[in-house]
Design a protein around this motif. Sequence first.
Motif, mmCIF file in Angstrom:
data_model
loop_
_atom_site.group_PDB
_atom_site.id
_atom_site.type_symbol
_atom_site.label_atom_id
_atom_site.label_comp_id
_atom_site.label_asym_id
_atom_site.label_seq_id
_atom_site.Cartn_x
_atom_site.Cartn_y
_atom_site.Cartn_z
ATOM 1 N N PHE A 171 1.007 -1.231 -0.088
ATOM 2 C CA PHE A 171 -0.019 0.016 0.092
ATOM 3 C C PHE A 171 0.842 1.288 -0.062
ATOM 4 O O PHE A 171 0.538 2.092 -0.904
ATOM 5 N N PHE A 172 1.841 1.298 0.846
ATOM 6 C CA PHE A 172 2.708 2.629 1.045
ATOM 7 C C PHE A 172 3.400 2.629 -0.242
ATOM 8 O O PHE A 172 3.595 3.840 -0.552
ATOM 9 N N ASN A 173 3.977 1.730 -0.849
ATOM 10 C CA ASN A 173 4.769 1.812 -1.992
ATOM 11 C C ASN A 173 3.909 2.274 -3.339
ATOM 12 O O ASN A 173 4.309 2.958 -3.926
ATOM 13 N N ASP A 174 2.950 1.701 -3.522
ATOM 14 C CA ASP A 174 1.913 2.042 -4.407
ATOM 15 C C ASP A 174 1.309 3.580 -4.246
ATOM 16 O O ASP A 174 1.292 4.368 -5.359
ATOM 17 N N MET A 175 1.254 3.990 -3.088
ATOM 18 C CA MET A 175 0.607 5.527 -2.908
ATOM 19 C C MET A 175 1.539 6.329 -3.108
ATOM 20 O O MET A 175 1.661 7.279 -3.618
ATOM 21 N N LYS A 176 3.030 5.899 -2.961
ATOM 22 C CA LYS A 176 4.183 6.578 -3.248
ATOM 23 C C LYS A 176 4.222 7.051 -4.668
ATOM 24 O O LYS A 176 4.522 8.207 -5.133
ATOM 25 N N ASN A 177 4.180 6.033 -5.385
ATOM 26 C CA ASN A 177 4.126 6.234 -6.991
ATOM 27 C C ASN A 177 2.834 7.103 -7.355
ATOM 28 O O ASN A 177 3.002 7.591 -8.518
ATOM 29 N N VAL A 178 1.709 6.912 -6.776
ATOM 30 C CA VAL A 178 0.341 7.828 -7.044
ATOM 31 C C VAL A 178 0.945 9.070 -6.782
ATOM 32 O O VAL A 178 0.518 10.141 -7.602
ATOM 33 N N TYR A 179 1.506 9.362 -5.630
ATOM 34 C CA TYR A 179 1.839 10.906 -5.269
ATOM 35 C C TYR A 179 2.767 11.357 -6.199
ATOM 36 O O TYR A 179 2.888 12.713 -6.825
ATOM 37 N N SER A 180 3.766 10.395 -6.759
ATOM 38 C CA SER A 180 4.678 11.100 -7.947
ATOM 39 C C SER A 180 4.058 11.373 -9.188
ATOM 40 O O SER A 180 4.500 12.289 -9.723
ATOM 41 N N ASP A 181 3.149 10.536 -9.705
ATOM 42 C CA ASP A 181 2.429 10.820 -10.863
ATOM 43 C C ASP A 181 1.500 12.185 -10.680
ATOM 44 O O ASP A 181 1.454 12.732 -11.729
ATOM 45 N N LYS A 182 1.368 12.388 -9.333
ATOM 46 C CA LYS A 182 0.683 13.697 -9.156
ATOM 47 C C LYS A 182 1.560 14.893 -9.053
ATOM 48 O O LYS A 182 0.937 15.956 -8.842
ATOM 49 N N GLY A 183 2.683 14.761 -8.999
ATOM 50 C CA GLY A 183 3.674 15.927 -9.101
ATOM 51 C C GLY A 183 4.083 16.249 -7.687
ATOM 52 O O GLY A 183 4.096 17.408 -7.225
ATOM 53 N N PHE A 184 3.695 15.304 -6.621
ATOM 54 C CA PHE A 184 4.065 15.543 -5.098
ATOM 55 C C PHE A 184 2.795 16.582 -4.762
ATOM 56 O O PHE A 184 3.050 17.274 -3.572
ATOM 57 N N LYS A 185 1.633 16.571 -5.200
ATOM 58 C CA LYS A 185 0.490 17.703 -4.915
ATOM 59 C C LYS A 185 -0.541 16.806 -4.396
ATOM 60 O O LYS A 185 -0.493 15.626 -4.377
ATOM 61 N N GLU A 186 -1.435 17.644 -3.779
ATOM 62 C CA GLU A 186 -2.700 17.145 -3.082
ATOM 63 C C GLU A 186 -2.349 16.661 -1.905
ATOM 64 O O GLU A 186 -2.858 17.005 -0.768
ATOM 65 N N GLY A 187 -1.939 15.347 -1.818
ATOM 66 C CA GLY A 187 -1.431 14.345 -0.465
ATOM 67 C C GLY A 187 -2.687 14.022 -0.186
ATOM 68 O O GLY A 187 -3.966 13.581 -0.730
ATOM 69 N N CYS A 188 -3.076 13.859 1.162
ATOM 70 C CA CYS A 188 -4.215 13.317 1.993
ATOM 71 C C CYS A 188 -5.174 14.185 2.521
ATOM 72 O O CYS A 188 -4.647 15.130 3.201
ATOM 73 N N LEU A 189 -6.492 14.284 1.992
ATOM 74 C CA LEU A 189 -7.225 15.092 2.367
ATOM 75 C C LEU A 189 -7.353 15.517 4.071
ATOM 76 O O LEU A 189 -7.685 16.605 4.423
ATOM 77 N N LEU A 190 -7.446 14.188 4.571
ATOM 78 C CA LEU A 190 -7.739 14.224 6.371
ATOM 79 C C LEU A 190 -6.287 14.927 6.787
ATOM 80 O O LEU A 190 -6.685 15.494 7.770
ATOM 81 N N GLY A 191 -5.096 14.667 6.131
ATOM 82 C CA GLY A 191 -3.919 15.432 6.868
ATOM 83 C C GLY A 191 -4.061 16.889 6.429
ATOM 84 O O GLY A 191 -3.940 17.639 7.374
ATOM 85 N N ASN A 192 -4.512 17.282 5.336
ATOM 86 C CA ASN A 192 -4.627 18.457 4.827
ATOM 87 C C ASN A 192 -5.701 19.469 5.674
ATOM 88 O O ASN A 192 -5.292 20.436 6.142
ATOM 89 N N CYS A 193 -6.664 18.695 5.843
ATOM 90 C CA CYS A 193 -8.006 19.374 6.745
ATOM 91 C C CYS A 193 -7.485 19.380 8.299
ATOM 92 O O CYS A 193 -7.917 20.274 8.813
ATOM 93 N N SER A 194 -6.794 18.446 8.694
ATOM 94 C CA SER A 194 -6.360 18.496 9.852
ATOM 95 C C SER A 194 -5.594 19.568 10.186
ATOM 96 O O SER A 194 -5.970 20.151 11.340
ATOM 97 N N LEU A 195 -4.582 19.897 9.518
ATOM 98 C CA LEU A 195 -3.820 21.331 9.707
ATOM 99 C C LEU A 195 -4.790 22.653 9.282
ATOM 100 O O LEU A 195 -4.673 23.609 9.992
ATOM 101 N N GLU A 196 -5.639 22.409 8.420
ATOM 102 C CA GLU A 196 -6.358 23.923 8.075
ATOM 103 C C GLU A 196 -7.602 23.920 8.644
ATOM 104 O O GLU A 196 -7.972 25.159 9.243
ATOM 105 N N LEU A 197 -8.274 22.887 9.454
ATOM 106 C CA LEU A 197 -9.642 23.125 9.855
ATOM 107 C C LEU A 197 -9.698 22.693 11.539
ATOM 108 O O LEU A 197 -10.693 23.031 11.998
#
Length: 213
Positions: A107-133
């Motif tokens: 899971f971790f290795n495949d998700m690493k590749n997903v984030y690479s394909d997205k240009g290291f953007k977006e990330g995890c919405l739960l983590g993002n919202c935890s910081l922001e909200l």
Amino acid sequence: MEQKIVGFKIVSIFVDDWSNIGMKKETVDNILAIGTDLVLKKGYNNLGILEVLETAKIPKGSFYYYFKSKEDFGIQLIKYYSEHSLKILNSYLKDTSKNPRERLLSFFNDMKNVYSDKGFKEGCLLGNCSLELSDVSESFSTVISSELDKWQFCFEDCIIEGQNTGVISADKSSVDMSNFILSGWEGAILRMKSSKNNDAIEVFIQYVSKYIL
């Protein structure tokens, strides 16, 4: 005969009601899917309701038919994202063709590749919202914490299975291990977003593989 007609009319009303409920849920899910994509790209506070409605092709005045407020929209969006992300996570963690240790690392290795394909953007919405909200309202912090707990429970179940079958170290608490893994994973994703590379995720995977599992 009249009673039968009345009964038929009542049934028809129920059918119409269920049809409307189904249509409303479909529309809500569409709005939440679009909203999830937009929040991942630009954040919750930078997203306007009008942009969501225009992208979803929903009339401007109908937002409050589907959501009580923007906060209600945000809370439902967080739950929607987590529900769909947990399906992906569980497709890995319940994959019986691999042992539990392999499932986690896959899971971790495949998700690493997903984030690479997205240009290291977006990330995890739960983590993002935890910081922001999380400091914005108790409602946000409560729902984010609750959804992250679900992720930890999934990791914990997989770890327990691995400990019982001898492929994961049993000298540590499964609760502590799952807590550490979730926290480390979310932190690595945040580092990835700022550094624009996979270094933090690769270190996380190596450390988990060598010292935790």
